[in-house]
Design an enzyme around this catalytic site. Structure first.
Site, PDB file in Angstrom:
ATOM      1  N   LYS A 155      10.727  -3.804   3.150  1.00 38.68           N
ATOM      2  CA  LYS A 155      11.720  -2.740   3.105  1.00 38.68           C
ATOM      3  C   LYS A 155      13.133  -3.314   3.178  1.00 38.68           C
ATOM      4  CE  LYS A 155       8.708   0.656   5.367  1.00 38.68           C
ATOM      5  NZ  LYS A 155       8.638   1.638   4.269  1.00 38.68           N
ATOM      6  N   ARG A 180      -1.908   4.685   2.911  1.00 38.80           N
ATOM      7  CA  ARG A 180      -3.069   5.234   2.199  1.00 38.80           C
ATOM      8  C   ARG A 180      -4.295   4.338   2.353  1.00 38.80           C
ATOM      9  NH1 ARG A 180       0.513   5.122  -3.098  1.00 38.80           N
ATOM     10  NH2 ARG A 180       1.998   5.405  -1.388  1.00 38.80           N
TER      11      ARG A 180
END
Length: 500
Positions: free
Chosen positions: A273, A347
């Site tokens: 990030k 996920r």
């Protein structure tokens, strides 16, 4: 903390609701008479307002037997609803908390209407009091006295006190569960690891007599939980698969499965990030917090339902052994996944969590996760994104959310979306087939693991935290979806049961 009484001697501070009417009636009129018409005069002069959410403090003469009265405007009675009652109570309790008053009496009957019966008004009072007076637990070095909290609320009513007390109990359970979720999300990542989260779940289980199972890394390896294990590869902290069972029925059937993403800190892995994007990633376990908050409410209220809570928890870090783009992993379901983005890790852990919940009896599934920035772009910070494979079950979730005042909005899953998540040349699925429709791709991916089990996905990336304070509390974690999940668990009916 909340006490339904027919009269109270604890009247140093009093709360009174005011509807916008041509003249005062009922309990408000009695207060006006006690004040020798002073309230009527204040309303005429505009010093007290019955407009929605307007809170006015009045310091009555000593002969009144109390030091201050908080009048809160309720607006027009025809427009007054349960959700509005919660908002009105939040405003007045925020004012009381700001004034550091530890005890107050509330004339509940001034908050009752045709559409807001006594039990609902009591529920709104207790829930809003706890939410509005919540304070972020910080770690500053302080020398001052601890903050004063509201410790006792005496709810004065001419209605059935048992009915009112029952409403207070429900509202308190919802407020406590939501605040617990807030506290978990606000905690720094170094103080809330997967191990810490598992310990918290064990304490919750002991308090409410839940069945609790914590799967360790070695057990995950034996079972083949390739999703959570891949995410954990870069970490020095061991992963945990947290499982709680609440059995409110004789048989383990018609089970509501709640799966919460428990990423305690997310660097993004090798798909790292940005500097601004990585700050705040302690909140990436907001889904886990929502599920645990809901379980606390369920434990307090003991509905005749069966609920299974599954939380796959780890952090997503970088090291020489961390998962890499182009890796292929094998999930618990047996389906293989090509890793194209290590920052699409949520996920992966949820895939194993959903499969595990199915294997252990979940009849329906709701997964909750701070999953994608795409949902924030699409829906902003007030509305949670939702996806489903079963419209009937989705409607139950939507009804629960509406009852709790938590906005959700359904996003589609199309056959073309399903083809996109299956577009990998190397594996059954790709964890990130592209940026277009990113929130939808993430939900579609999870649907491949829910398969035919009725399922709803809730993406709370935009709603798990708030940048600004509201009447319901300070900036920071919101505890979003804890109330919706608890309400769903209470109200859930399997579709085949409806048709009997």
């Amino acid at each position: 903390m909340f006490y339904a009484v027919q009269q109270s001697e604890h009247t140093e501070t009093l709360v009174v609701g005011l509807f916008q009417k041509s003249q005062l009636t009922g309990k408000a009129l009695e207060i006006d008479e006690m004040l020798e018409g002073h309230l009527t005069q204040l309303l005429k002069e505009g010093d007290v307002s019955a407009k929605p959410n307007q809170v006015s403090k009045v310091f009555p003469p000593s002969s009144a037997g109390m030091k201050r009265i908080y009048f809160v405007g309720l607006g027009r009675e025809a427009n007054y609803s349960f959700e509005q009652a919660k908002e009105r109570f939040a405003h007045v309790f925020q004012a009381i908390h700001k004034d550091r008053k530890q005890e107050t009496a509330v004339l509940l009957d001034t908050f009752i209407s045709e559409d807001v019966p006594p039990a609902d008004a009591a529920h709104a009072l207790a829930e809003s009091c706890l939410l509005a007076s919540y304070e972020v637990q910080d770690y500053k070095h302080k020398s001052n006295e601890p903050d004063k909290q509201i410790e006792a609320v005496y709810v004065v009513t001419d209605e059935d006190t048992q009915e009112v007390q029952a409403g207070l109990r429900v509202g308190q359970a919802y407020g406590q569960g939501t605040n617990s979720a807030r506290t978990l999300v606000n905690m720094p990542g170094n103080m809330l690891t997967a191990t810490d989260l598992a310990s918290y779940a064990e304490e919750l289980a002991a308090k409410y007599d839940f069945e609790c199972e914590i799967l360790e890394k070695s057990e995950m390896e034996e079972l083949g939980m390739g999703g959570i294990l891949a995410v954990n590869q870069g970490s020095t902290e061991p992963p945990k698969m947290i499982v709680l069972k609440y059995q409110g029925k004789k048989e383990w059937e018609d089970v509501v499965g709640l799966v919460g993403k428990g990423i305690t800190f997310d660097t993004g892995g090798y798909s790292i990030k940005t500097k601004s994007g990585i700050v705040g990633m302690k909140s990436d376990m907001g889904g886990a917090a929502a599920v645990l908050g809901a379980m606390e409410t369920i434990g307090e209220l003991r509905p005749e339902q069966n609920v299974l809570c599954v939380i796959p928890s780890t952090d997503n870090m970088i090291s020489g052994g961390a998962m890499k783009p182009d890796d292929v992993i094998v999930s618990l379901s047996g389906k293989t996944i090509e890793i194209l983005n290590t920052d699409a890790e949520g996920r992966l852990v949820l895939a194993d969590g959903i499969t595990y919940a199915k294997q252990h009896g979940a009849s329906v599934l709701v997964d909750v996760a701070t999953l994608t920035g795409g949902v924030v772009v699409a829906l902003g910070t007030e509305t949670t994104g939702a996806m489903t494979n079963d419209q009937s079950f989705y409607q139950q979730v939507a009804d629960a959310a509406q009852e709790c005042g938590e906005a959700i909005w359904q996003l589609p899953i199309t056959e073309k979306d399903k083809k996109r998540v299956k577009s990998s040349q190397m594996a059954d699925l790709s964890n990130s087939p592209g940026r277009e429709g990113h929130a939808i791709m993430a939900g579609t991916f999870l649907g491949e693991f829910a398969e035919s089990t009725p399922w709803v996905h809730l993406d709370i990336a935009g709603t798990a935290t708030a940048n600004k304070a509201t009447c319901f509390g300070p900036a920071g974690a919101t505890g979003v979806m804890a109330r919706t999940l608890a309400t769903l668990a209470e109200r859930f009916t399997l579709e085949e049961d409806k048709n009997e």
